[in-house]
Design a protein around this motif. Structure first.
Motif, PDB file in Angstrom:
ATOM      1  N   HIS A  37      -3.521  11.350   1.753  1.00  0.00           N
ATOM      2  CA  HIS A  37      -4.020  11.727   3.075  1.00  0.00           C
ATOM      3  C   HIS A  37      -3.668  13.187   3.331  1.00  0.00           C
ATOM      4  O   HIS A  37      -2.509  13.534   3.568  1.00  0.00           O
ATOM      5  N   PHE A  38      -4.680  14.059   3.243  1.00  0.00           N
ATOM      6  CA  PHE A  38      -4.487  15.487   3.504  1.00  0.00           C
ATOM      7  C   PHE A  38      -4.582  15.745   5.009  1.00  0.00           C
ATOM      8  O   PHE A  38      -5.450  15.188   5.695  1.00  0.00           O
ATOM      9  N   HIS A  39      -3.724  16.639   5.487  1.00  0.00           N
ATOM     10  CA  HIS A  39      -3.732  16.998   6.903  1.00  0.00           C
ATOM     11  C   HIS A  39      -4.083  18.473   7.049  1.00  0.00           C
ATOM     12  O   HIS A  39      -3.289  19.349   6.715  1.00  0.00           O
ATOM     13  N   GLY A  40      -5.303  18.725   7.510  1.00  0.00           N
ATOM     14  CA  GLY A  40      -5.794  20.086   7.689  1.00  0.00           C
ATOM     15  C   GLY A  40      -6.799  20.470   6.628  1.00  0.00           C
ATOM     16  O   GLY A  40      -6.739  19.989   5.485  1.00  0.00           O
ATOM     17  N   VAL A  41      -7.729  21.352   6.994  1.00  0.00           N
ATOM     18  CA  VAL A  41      -8.779  21.755   6.048  1.00  0.00           C
ATOM     19  C   VAL A  41      -8.266  22.718   4.990  1.00  0.00           C
ATOM     20  O   VAL A  41      -8.845  22.810   3.904  1.00  0.00           O
ATOM     21  N   GLY A  42      -7.168  23.440   5.284  1.00  0.00           N
ATOM     22  CA  GLY A  42      -6.581  24.301   4.259  1.00  0.00           C
ATOM     23  C   GLY A  42      -6.080  23.497   3.073  1.00  0.00           C
ATOM     24  O   GLY A  42      -6.503  23.725   1.933  1.00  0.00           O
ATOM     25  N   PRO A  43      -5.195  22.522   3.304  1.00  0.00           N
ATOM     26  CA  PRO A  43      -4.763  21.663   2.202  1.00  0.00           C
ATOM     27  C   PRO A  43      -5.912  20.919   1.530  1.00  0.00           C
ATOM     28  O   PRO A  43      -5.896  20.688   0.316  1.00  0.00           O
ATOM     29  N   SER A  44      -6.924  20.555   2.297  1.00  0.00           N
ATOM     30  CA  SER A  44      -8.046  19.795   1.731  1.00  0.00           C
ATOM     31  C   SER A  44      -8.904  20.619   0.782  1.00  0.00           C
ATOM     32  O   SER A  44      -9.800  20.086   0.122  1.00  0.00           O
ATOM     33  N   LEU A  45      -8.627  21.912   0.698  1.00  0.00           N
ATOM     34  CA  LEU A  45      -9.291  22.745  -0.298  1.00  0.00           C
ATOM     35  C   LEU A  45      -9.069  22.182  -1.701  1.00  0.00           C
ATOM     36  O   LEU A  45      -9.895  22.382  -2.609  1.00  0.00           O
ATOM     37  N   LEU A  46      -7.952  21.449  -1.889  1.00  0.00           N
ATOM     38  CA  LEU A  46      -7.633  20.870  -3.197  1.00  0.00           C
ATOM     39  C   LEU A  46      -7.925  19.373  -3.268  1.00  0.00           C
ATOM     40  O   LEU A  46      -7.465  18.691  -4.190  1.00  0.00           O
ATOM     41  N   SER A  47      -8.702  18.862  -2.334  1.00  0.00           N
ATOM     42  CA  SER A  47      -8.981  17.426  -2.323  1.00  0.00           C
ATOM     43  C   SER A  47      -9.836  16.976  -3.505  1.00  0.00           C
ATOM     44  O   SER A  47      -9.916  15.779  -3.796  1.00  0.00           O
ATOM     45  N   TRP A  48     -10.441  17.925  -4.219  1.00  0.00           N
ATOM     46  CA  TRP A  48     -11.213  17.574  -5.411  1.00  0.00           C
ATOM     47  C   TRP A  48     -10.310  17.124  -6.564  1.00  0.00           C
ATOM     48  O   TRP A  48     -10.768  16.403  -7.461  1.00  0.00           O
ATOM     49  N   MET A  96       0.844  -1.195   0.000  1.00  0.00           N
ATOM     50  CA  MET A  96       0.000   0.000   0.000  1.00  0.00           C
ATOM     51  C   MET A  96       0.882   1.249   0.000  1.00  0.00           C
ATOM     52  O   MET A  96       1.827   1.338   0.790  1.00  0.00           O
ATOM     53  N   ARG A  97       0.567   2.208  -0.859  1.00  0.00           N
ATOM     54  CA  ARG A  97       1.350   3.441  -0.947  1.00  0.00           C
ATOM     55  C   ARG A  97       0.488   4.617  -0.488  1.00  0.00           C
ATOM     56  O   ARG A  97      -0.620   4.826  -0.991  1.00  0.00           O
ATOM     57  N   VAL A  98       1.014   5.383   0.473  1.00  0.00           N
ATOM     58  CA  VAL A  98       0.270   6.486   1.090  1.00  0.00           C
ATOM     59  C   VAL A  98       1.074   7.774   0.968  1.00  0.00           C
ATOM     60  O   VAL A  98       2.277   7.795   1.278  1.00  0.00           O
ATOM     61  N   ALA A  99       0.424   8.843   0.526  1.00  0.00           N
ATOM     62  CA  ALA A  99       1.049  10.167   0.451  1.00  0.00           C
ATOM     63  C   ALA A  99       0.466  11.060   1.532  1.00  0.00           C
ATOM     64  O   ALA A  99      -0.756  11.196   1.639  1.00  0.00           O
ATOM     65  N   MET A 100       1.340  11.656   2.341  1.00  0.00           N
ATOM     66  CA  MET A 100       0.930  12.603   3.383  1.00  0.00           C
ATOM     67  C   MET A 100       1.170  14.020   2.878  1.00  0.00           C
ATOM     68  O   MET A 100       2.304  14.388   2.555  1.00  0.00           O
ATOM     69  N   ILE A 101       0.106  14.834   2.840  1.00  0.00           N
ATOM     70  CA  ILE A 101       0.179  16.186   2.289  1.00  0.00           C
ATOM     71  C   ILE A 101      -0.479  17.179   3.257  1.00  0.00           C
ATOM     72  O   ILE A 101      -1.548  16.911   3.803  1.00  0.00           O
ATOM     73  N   GLY A 102       0.181  18.324   3.449  1.00  0.00           N
ATOM     74  CA  GLY A 102      -0.388  19.379   4.290  1.00  0.00           C
ATOM     75  C   GLY A 102       0.541  19.815   5.401  1.00  0.00           C
ATOM     76  O   GLY A 102       0.499  20.962   5.850  1.00  0.00           O
ATOM     77  N   GLN A 103       1.370  18.888   5.877  1.00  0.00           N
ATOM     78  CA  GLN A 103       2.349  19.214   6.911  1.00  0.00           C
ATOM     79  C   GLN A 103       3.491  20.039   6.308  1.00  0.00           C
ATOM     80  O   GLN A 103       3.697  20.045   5.105  1.00  0.00           O
ATOM     81  N   LYS A 104       4.247  20.710   7.169  1.00  0.00           N
ATOM     82  CA  LYS A 104       5.380  21.505   6.681  1.00  0.00           C
ATOM     83  C   LYS A 104       6.555  20.612   6.328  1.00  0.00           C
ATOM     84  O   LYS A 104       7.320  20.931   5.418  1.00  0.00           O
ATOM     85  N   GLY A 105       6.715  19.500   7.047  1.00  0.00           N
ATOM     86  CA  GLY A 105       7.791  18.600   6.688  1.00  0.00           C
ATOM     87  C   GLY A 105       8.325  17.779   7.838  1.00  0.00           C
ATOM     88  O   GLY A 105       7.762  17.767   8.946  1.00  0.00           O
ATOM     89  N   LEU A 106       9.419  17.085   7.556  1.00  0.00           N
ATOM     90  CA  LEU A 106      10.123  16.244   8.519  1.00  0.00           C
ATOM     91  C   LEU A 106      11.607  16.621   8.513  1.00  0.00           C
ATOM     92  O   LEU A 106      12.116  17.076   7.495  1.00  0.00           O
ATOM     93  N   PRO A 107      12.303  16.386   9.644  1.00  0.00           N
ATOM     94  CA  PRO A 107      11.797  15.982  10.950  1.00  0.00           C
ATOM     95  C   PRO A 107      10.934  17.091  11.572  1.00  0.00           C
ATOM     96  O   PRO A 107      11.087  18.261  11.240  1.00  0.00           O
ATOM     97  N   ALA A 108      10.051  16.693  12.489  1.00  0.00           N
ATOM     98  CA  ALA A 108       9.090  17.633  13.064  1.00  0.00           C
ATOM     99  C   ALA A 108       9.729  18.417  14.205  1.00  0.00           C
ATOM    100  O   ALA A 108       9.608  18.046  15.376  1.00  0.00           O
ATOM    101  N   ALA A 109      10.413  19.495  13.871  1.00  0.00           N
ATOM    102  CA  ALA A 109      11.041  20.326  14.898  1.00  0.00           C
ATOM    103  C   ALA A 109       9.993  21.000  15.775  1.00  0.00           C
ATOM    104  O   ALA A 109      10.205  21.225  16.966  1.00  0.00           O
ATOM    105  N   ILE A 165      -1.083  26.480   0.353  1.00  0.00           N
ATOM    106  CA  ILE A 165      -1.884  26.089  -0.807  1.00  0.00           C
ATOM    107  C   ILE A 165      -0.999  25.752  -2.005  1.00  0.00           C
ATOM    108  O   ILE A 165      -1.294  24.800  -2.758  1.00  0.00           O
ATOM    109  N   THR A 166       0.105  26.493  -2.204  1.00  0.00           N
ATOM    110  CA  THR A 166       0.982  26.178  -3.339  1.00  0.00           C
ATOM    111  C   THR A 166       1.733  24.877  -3.103  1.00  0.00           C
ATOM    112  O   THR A 166       1.921  24.079  -4.026  1.00  0.00           O
ATOM    113  N   HIS A 167       2.143  24.645  -1.873  1.00  0.00           N
ATOM    114  CA  HIS A 167       2.815  23.384  -1.578  1.00  0.00           C
ATOM    115  C   HIS A 167       1.854  22.205  -1.713  1.00  0.00           C
ATOM    116  O   HIS A 167       2.240  21.123  -2.198  1.00  0.00           O
ATOM    117  N   THR A 168       0.624  22.392  -1.302  1.00  0.00           N
ATOM    118  CA  THR A 168      -0.381  21.331  -1.462  1.00  0.00           C
ATOM    119  C   THR A 168      -0.595  21.013  -2.936  1.00  0.00           C
ATOM    120  O   THR A 168      -0.692  19.838  -3.319  1.00  0.00           O
TER     121      THR A 168
END
Length: 390
Positions: free
Chosen positions: A90-101, A1-14, A71-74
């Motif tokens: 997998h979008f994280h946050g309602v801002g990034p999910s604006l592009l879930s369509w 299974m392949r999963v993409a995480m989108i919406g976070q700023k990045g890793l490692p989580a400082a 929004i541009t990173h999403t």
């Protein structure tokens, strides 16, 4: 299974609740054999490697400004995720999910999930247009995601009441505390602190976190204890400047900036009291962590804090500096044994209910269930998307 995480700023989580959530979840999913891709923003981290603890790390372009960064990173991340073919986005946050369509229309066999972390449009840092877009992001979350995860029961109830949308409750979590050596020496050497001689708050310095209320309350107290503010701003330079001005040069107040690792561990471990004065939360990881360290905790009485802290801490009226000062004065005069007794019970409670391994199992079960029932053909997905948009 392949999963993409989108919406976070990045890793490692400082820093950042969403970033911590994605890191804790993704590392555990990777250990269970899931191919996880986490999308990074170049400005967030100096991390240059293409993998992190078994996770594929991909950096995509973004416009690093207050209003266009997310929004541009999403957008660039979503396009990359579609091109590289993931089973789940997998979008994280309602801002990034604006592009879930976008994946719903252009990749109808891809499962779309959004985690509703917070009611972001209520954040005081946003202006009118941004709040409209975030409200539209909430609508998009509830209309285009195949499934929605809510990190708190309060958010799940909000989604149902406002959008007639059923969200699955899977909360944030914590890791059991592992003792470190010389922790008291760390706080003494780095910050001039000693055990139980300070009150701590761990948060980003943004208006809805309520640090201005805490500073106002603390400066009026007659106490030898210090106030240690752990965290930094994010596009909030004017607010951070205001916080420094509110101290009026009070030498008891210390700003440490962002801390992580052993230093953050030590700051939690030796605090006499931890305060969480936020006016708005999803489910505060810093609050859960304070409970995890067995620290007495004073929190604003918002529903999300009551949900997490339950009866194992103390509360003040949200946004009320005078009530916060009264509660601080009362708790600082309360015998340590009384405070510690309640905090230690809370430590057991939080480890039982907010465990990352259980959270990962619940999320993976949802993934497997959705992937087993693949979304329909493209023409049906397009028709459904436009029908929902009406």
């Amino acid at each position: 299974m392949r999963v993409a995480m989108i919406g976070q700023k990045g890793l490692p989580a400082a820093y950042g609740g969403v970033e911590r959530h994605v890191e804790e979840l993704s590392t555990r999913l990777a250990k269970r054999g899931i191919e996880v891709t986490v999308y990074n923003r170049r400005w967030f981290s100096d991390y240059q490697k293409k993998t992190f603890q078994g996770i594929r790390v991909v950096t995509t372009p973004t416009l690093h400004t207050k209003h266009f960064d997310t929004i541009t990173h999403t957008l660039t991340s979503t396009i990359h995720a579609l091109i590289t073919h993931h089973d789940i986005i997998h979008f994280h946050g309602v801002g990034p999910s604006l592009l879930s369509w976008i994946p719903r229309i252009f990749s109808p066999h891809t499962v779309v999930i959004t985690t509703f972390h917070c009611i972001d449009r209520k954040h005081k840092k946003w202006g009118g247009f941004a709040r409209i877009m975030l409200r539209l992001g909430e609508w998009s979350t509830c209309r285009f995601a195949h499934k929605i995860i809510a990190v708190s029961k309060t958010i799940a109830a909000y989604a149902l009441a406002v959008y007639d949308c059923t969200a699955i409750y899977i909360p944030n979590g914590i890791n059991p505390v592992k003792p470190i050596t010389n922790s008291e020496q760390i706080i003494q050497n780095q910050f001039g602190l000693t055990h139980n001689n300070y009150v701590a708050v761990v948060t980003r310095l943004i208006p809805h976190k309520g640090i201005h209320h805490l500073i106002t309350a603390f400066t009026g107290l007659n106490t030898k204890k210090k106030l240690v503010i752990v965290g930094g701003g994010h596009f909030t330079d004017l607010y951070v400047k205001r916080l420094h001005e509110l101290t009026h040069g009070d030498k008891r107040i210390i700003f440490t900036g962002f801390q992580s690792g052993a230093a953050l561990h030590a700051l939690y471990e030796h605090a006499a009291l931890v305060v969480q004065p936020s006016e708005l939360e999803g489910l505060s990881i810093s609050l859960l962590e304070a409970m995890n360290y067995g620290r007495p905790l004073l929190a604003s009485d918002i529903d999300e804090n009551r949900e997490a802290l339950s009866d194992y801490g103390w509360y003040f009226k949200s946004g009320n500096s005078a009530d916060l000062a009264r509660q601080l004065k009362k708790l600082l005069a309360t015998p340590r044994i009384t405070l510690e007794r309640r905090a230690k019970i809370g430590q057991v409670y939080v480890n039982n209910l907010f465990n990352w391994d259980t959270i990962t199992s619940d999320t993976l079960h949802l993934y497997e269930k959705l992937v087993a029932v693949k979304p329909g053909k493209k023409r049906r997905a397009v028709a459904a998307a436009f029908r929902l948009a009406k």
